[in-house]
Design a protein around this motif. Structure first.
Motif, PDB file in Angstrom:
ATOM      1  N   VAL A   1       0.868  -1.180   0.000  1.00  9.97           N
ATOM      2  CA  VAL A   1       0.000   0.000   0.000  1.00  9.97           C
ATOM      3  C   VAL A   1       0.902   1.227   0.000  1.00  9.97           C
ATOM      4  CG1 VAL A   1      -1.977   1.108   1.135  1.00  9.97           C
ATOM      5  CG2 VAL A   1      -1.735  -1.376   1.232  1.00  9.97           C
ATOM      6  N   SER A   2       0.964   1.954   1.099  1.00 14.43           N
ATOM      7  CA  SER A   2       1.773   3.162   1.234  1.00 14.43           C
ATOM      8  C   SER A   2       1.328   3.828   2.518  1.00 14.43           C
ATOM      9  CB  SER A   2       1.529   4.122   0.064  1.00 14.43           C
ATOM     10  OG  SER A   2       2.067   5.416   0.325  1.00 14.43           O
ATOM     11  N   ALA A   3       2.209   4.591   3.132  1.00 14.92           N
ATOM     12  CA  ALA A   3       1.772   5.415   4.256  1.00 14.92           C
ATOM     13  C   ALA A   3       0.670   6.375   3.816  1.00 14.92           C
ATOM     14  CB  ALA A   3       2.950   6.190   4.838  1.00 14.92           C
ATOM     15  N   ALA A   4       0.640   6.701   2.520  1.00 19.12           N
ATOM     16  CA  ALA A   4      -0.427   7.564   2.004  1.00 19.12           C
ATOM     17  C   ALA A   4      -1.798   6.918   2.158  1.00 19.12           C
ATOM     18  CB  ALA A   4      -0.173   7.900   0.542  1.00 19.12           C
ATOM     19  N   GLY A   5      -1.842   5.598   2.236  1.00 25.22           N
ATOM     20  CA  GLY A   5      -3.099   4.899   2.462  1.00 25.22           C
ATOM     21  C   GLY A   5      -3.616   5.058   3.871  1.00 25.22           C
ATOM     22  N   LEU A   6      -2.741   5.451   4.792  1.00 19.05           N
ATOM     23  CA  LEU A   6      -3.127   5.721   6.169  1.00 19.05           C
ATOM     24  C   LEU A   6      -3.237   7.216   6.448  1.00 19.05           C
ATOM     25  CD1 LEU A   6      -0.697   3.231   7.974  1.00 19.05           C
ATOM     26  CD2 LEU A   6      -3.121   2.887   7.531  1.00 19.05           C
ATOM     27  N   LEU A   7      -2.383   8.000   5.809  1.00 14.58           N
ATOM     28  CA  LEU A   7      -2.221   9.406   6.181  1.00 14.58           C
ATOM     29  C   LEU A   7      -2.607  10.389   5.090  1.00 14.58           C
ATOM     30  CD1 LEU A   7       1.334   9.068   7.790  1.00 14.58           C
ATOM     31  CD2 LEU A   7      -0.878   8.960   8.949  1.00 14.58           C
ATOM     32  N   SER A   8      -2.799   9.928   3.856  1.00 13.49           N
ATOM     33  CA  SER A   8      -3.000  10.774   2.681  1.00 13.49           C
ATOM     34  C   SER A   8      -1.681  11.445   2.290  1.00 13.49           C
ATOM     35  CB  SER A   8      -4.094  11.822   2.905  1.00 13.49           C
ATOM     36  OG  SER A   8      -4.542  12.317   1.657  1.00 13.49           O
ATOM     37  N   ILE A   9      -1.737  12.227   1.203  1.00 17.58           N
ATOM     38  CA  ILE A   9      -0.551  12.928   0.714  1.00 17.58           C
ATOM     39  C   ILE A   9      -1.004  14.144  -0.083  1.00 17.58           C
ATOM     40  CG2 ILE A   9      -0.439  11.456  -1.365  1.00 17.58           C
ATOM     41  CD1 ILE A   9       2.620  11.704  -1.229  1.00 17.58           C
ATOM     42  N   PRO A  10      -0.416  15.304   0.145  1.00 21.29           N
ATOM     43  CA  PRO A  10      -0.822  16.508  -0.595  1.00 21.29           C
ATOM     44  C   PRO A  10      -0.505  16.384  -2.078  1.00 21.29           C
ATOM     45  CG  PRO A  10       0.529  17.068   1.329  1.00 21.29           C
ATOM     46  CD  PRO A  10       0.640  15.603   1.127  1.00 21.29           C
ATOM     47  N   GLY A  11      -1.319  17.021  -2.904  1.00 23.93           N
ATOM     48  CA  GLY A  11      -1.002  17.181  -4.311  1.00 23.93           C
ATOM     49  C   GLY A  11      -1.122  15.949  -5.174  1.00 23.93           C
ATOM     50  N   ALA A  12      -1.706  14.872  -4.654  1.00 23.40           N
ATOM     51  CA  ALA A  12      -1.766  13.629  -5.424  1.00 23.40           C
ATOM     52  C   ALA A  12      -3.076  12.910  -5.122  1.00 23.40           C
ATOM     53  CB  ALA A  12      -0.573  12.739  -5.099  1.00 23.40           C
ATOM     54  N   ALA A  13      -4.172  13.477  -5.596  1.00 28.27           N
ATOM     55  CA  ALA A  13      -5.490  12.915  -5.281  1.00 28.27           C
ATOM     56  C   ALA A  13      -5.654  11.469  -5.752  1.00 28.27           C
ATOM     57  CB  ALA A  13      -6.592  13.805  -5.859  1.00 28.27           C
ATOM     58  N   PRO A  14      -5.323  11.127  -7.012  1.00 32.03           N
ATOM     59  CA  PRO A  14      -5.522   9.731  -7.431  1.00 32.03           C
ATOM     60  C   PRO A  14      -4.713   8.740  -6.599  1.00 32.03           C
ATOM     61  CG  PRO A  14      -5.226  11.141  -9.339  1.00 32.03           C
ATOM     62  CD  PRO A  14      -4.878  11.970  -8.145  1.00 32.03           C
ATOM     63  N   TYR A  15      -3.502   9.102  -6.249  1.00 28.97           N
ATOM     64  CA  TYR A  15      -2.669   8.208  -5.453  1.00 28.97           C
ATOM     65  C   TYR A  15      -3.222   8.074  -4.039  1.00 28.97           C
ATOM     66  CZ  TYR A  15       1.628   6.130  -3.555  1.00 28.97           C
ATOM     67  OH  TYR A  15       2.540   5.293  -2.968  1.00 28.97           O
ATOM     68  N   ALA A  16      -3.524   9.190  -3.396  1.00 25.97           N
ATOM     69  CA  ALA A  16      -4.024   9.151  -2.023  1.00 25.97           C
ATOM     70  C   ALA A  16      -5.315   8.353  -1.916  1.00 25.97           C
ATOM     71  CB  ALA A  16      -4.242  10.576  -1.511  1.00 25.97           C
ATOM     72  N   VAL A  17      -6.243   8.617  -2.827  1.00 26.74           N
ATOM     73  CA  VAL A  17      -7.551   7.968  -2.752  1.00 26.74           C
ATOM     74  C   VAL A  17      -7.446   6.470  -3.005  1.00 26.74           C
ATOM     75  CG1 VAL A  17      -9.814   7.837  -3.868  1.00 26.74           C
ATOM     76  CG2 VAL A  17      -8.818  10.068  -3.328  1.00 26.74           C
ATOM     77  N   THR A  18      -6.687   6.082  -4.013  1.00 31.11           N
ATOM     78  CA  THR A  18      -6.606   4.655  -4.329  1.00 31.11           C
ATOM     79  C   THR A  18      -5.768   3.888  -3.311  1.00 31.11           C
ATOM     80  OG1 THR A  18      -4.792   5.053  -5.910  1.00 31.11           O
ATOM     81  CG2 THR A  18      -7.035   4.967  -6.792  1.00 31.11           C
ATOM     82  N   LYS A  19      -4.786   4.529  -2.714  1.00 30.55           N
ATOM     83  CA  LYS A  19      -4.024   3.841  -1.673  1.00 30.55           C
ATOM     84  C   LYS A  19      -4.868   3.679  -0.400  1.00 30.55           C
ATOM     85  CE  LYS A  19      -0.173   2.793  -3.720  1.00 30.55           C
ATOM     86  NZ  LYS A  19       0.248   1.383  -3.873  1.00 30.55           N
ATOM     87  N   HIS A  20      -5.736   4.651  -0.097  1.00 27.95           N
ATOM     88  CA  HIS A  20      -6.699   4.452   0.985  1.00 27.95           C
ATOM     89  C   HIS A  20      -7.570   3.225   0.681  1.00 27.95           C
ATOM     90  CE1 HIS A  20      -5.705   8.289   2.817  1.00 27.95           C
ATOM     91  NE2 HIS A  20      -6.663   8.124   3.718  1.00 27.95           N
ATOM     92  N   ALA A  21      -8.014   3.120  -0.563  1.00 31.11           N
ATOM     93  CA  ALA A  21      -8.881   1.998  -0.951  1.00 31.11           C
ATOM     94  C   ALA A  21      -8.136   0.670  -0.872  1.00 31.11           C
ATOM     95  CB  ALA A  21      -9.434   2.224  -2.352  1.00 31.11           C
ATOM     96  N   ALA A  22      -6.868   0.660  -1.295  1.00 34.06           N
ATOM     97  CA  ALA A  22      -6.081  -0.577  -1.220  1.00 34.06           C
ATOM     98  C   ALA A  22      -5.931  -1.030   0.224  1.00 34.06           C
ATOM     99  CB  ALA A  22      -4.708  -0.364  -1.862  1.00 34.06           C
ATOM    100  N   TYR A  23      -5.701  -0.087   1.118  1.00 31.46           N
ATOM    101  CA  TYR A  23      -5.599  -0.431   2.535  1.00 31.46           C
ATOM    102  C   TYR A  23      -6.926  -0.962   3.051  1.00 31.46           C
ATOM    103  CZ  TYR A  23      -4.745  -0.211   7.511  1.00 31.46           C
ATOM    104  OH  TYR A  23      -4.622  -0.542   8.835  1.00 31.46           O
ATOM    105  N   ALA A  24      -8.014  -0.306   2.675  1.00 32.26           N
ATOM    106  CA  ALA A  24      -9.333  -0.742   3.125  1.00 32.26           C
ATOM    107  C   ALA A  24      -9.646  -2.147   2.634  1.00 32.26           C
ATOM    108  CB  ALA A  24     -10.405   0.241   2.639  1.00 32.26           C
ATOM    109  N   PHE A  25      -9.250  -2.466   1.398  1.00 27.69           N
ATOM    110  CA  PHE A  25      -9.524  -3.811   0.881  1.00 27.69           C
ATOM    111  C   PHE A  25      -8.705  -4.855   1.623  1.00 27.69           C
ATOM    112  CE2 PHE A  25      -8.877  -7.317  -2.219  1.00 27.69           C
ATOM    113  CZ  PHE A  25     -10.190  -7.766  -2.228  1.00 27.69           C
ATOM    114  N   ALA A  26      -7.436  -4.546   1.913  1.00 30.63           N
ATOM    115  CA  ALA A  26      -6.614  -5.483   2.678  1.00 30.63           C
ATOM    116  C   ALA A  26      -7.221  -5.725   4.057  1.00 30.63           C
ATOM    117  CB  ALA A  26      -5.188  -4.952   2.812  1.00 30.63           C
ATOM    118  N   GLU A  27      -7.678  -4.664   4.701  1.00 25.68           N
ATOM    119  CA  GLU A  27      -8.319  -4.771   6.006  1.00 25.68           C
ATOM    120  C   GLU A  27      -9.567  -5.646   5.919  1.00 25.68           C
ATOM    121  OE1 GLU A  27      -8.045  -1.108   9.168  1.00 25.68           O
ATOM    122  OE2 GLU A  27      -9.499  -0.930   7.550  1.00 25.68           O
ATOM    123  N   TRP A  28     -10.360  -5.420   4.866  1.00 28.20           N
ATOM    124  CA  TRP A  28     -11.583  -6.193   4.678  1.00 28.20           C
ATOM    125  C   TRP A  28     -11.275  -7.670   4.467  1.00 28.20           C
ATOM    126  CZ3 TRP A  28     -13.724  -9.396   1.089  1.00 28.20           C
ATOM    127  CH2 TRP A  28     -15.090  -9.686   1.249  1.00 28.20           C
TER     128      TRP A  28
END
Length: 265
Positions: free
Chosen positions: A138-165
């Protein structure tokens, strides 16, 4: 510590370089039989050749439905059973909500749906036999987000959520899941992240081999979350305990950056 991987069948996507190559090296050194995958056929073939006779290159797309099905089928031909699947391939697209639709489409497919599509093919067999391991880079961005990179931040949040699920749904049925969430790692992705990306992540960046080492430790300890940068845990706790304060700090951080983070194409 090294988990008992002798003779196990392992698949690593995005293995032509960076974290994926480090995973492949670590699994091969532990005695696993490994299928390495990457869109870059020359790079992934070179990795396989360098790691010996028990490492097989299967170049191709590991994100589309057809590509994932072909990879899993080929891996089963080489390995028999797939014991560990490392969904490591990823893309880093920067920009705001206004970035081109293609950046969103590619990000969703590679960073999220590749994981979903692989799990759809692997999990039923793992549940039936009572064992199997899914590794999501995933990425720390999946836990914390990251400025200036909406597609990366949003999809890494989703990747983390899917792993959790996956873990909450199948963890009691023998399926182990690990979510690997580093900050900066010394890879081409970091080098190509632009002035802002390097300003955010370069100073505390770790080597890909460090990420593989921490994954193996988490596997040995049967621990879900893998944090090559331990300070991320405290940041994540702060984010959860006081979201408004967290967002104020993130706005301040974003305002001090010279431009967008990552590529926007």
């Amino acid at each position: 510590m090294t988990p008992d991987l002798a003779g196990r069948g392992v698949v690593v996507t995005g293995a032509g370089r960076g974290i994926g190559e480090a995973y492949a090296k670590a699994f091969a050194a532990a005695g696993a039989r490994v299928v390495v995958n990457d869109l870059d056929a020359d790079a992934v073939t070179a990795v396989a050749t360098s790691l010996g006779d028990d490492v097989f290159a299967v170049p191709g797309d590991a994100s589309s439905e057809e590509g994932v099905a072909a990879l899993v089928a080929s891996a089963r031909d080489h390995l028999g059973e797939i014991d560990v699947y490392c969904a490591n391939a990823g893309v880093a697209r920067g920009g705001t909500e206004a970035v081109a639709e293609r950046a969103w489409d590619v990000s969703w497919n590679v960073n999220v749906m590749a994981h979903v599509r692989a799990a759809k093919l692997l999990v039923p067999e793992w549940v039936e036999r009572g064992s199997g391991t899914f590794v999501a880079t995933v990425s720390a961005a999946g836990l914390l987000s990251i400025p200036g990179a909406a597609p990366y931040a949003v999809t890494k949040h989703a990747a983390y959520a899917f792993a959790e699920w996956l873990s909450m749904t199948y963890g009691d049925k023998g399926v182990r899941v690990h979510a690997v969430c580093p900050q900066g790692v010394r890879t081409d992705m970091l080098r190509n992240s632009g002035t802002s990306g390097r300003a955010l992540m370069e100073a505390d960046a770790v080597d890909p081999d460090d990420v593989a080492r921490d994954l193996f430790l988490a596997m040995e300890q049967e621990r879900f979350l893998v944090l090559p940068h331990p300070e991320v845990a405290q940041m994540y706790a702060h984010r959860a305990s006081d979201p408004d304060r967290w967002l104020t700090g993130m706005r301040r951080l974003a305002g001090g950056l010279p431009g967008s983070v990552l590529g926007a194409d």
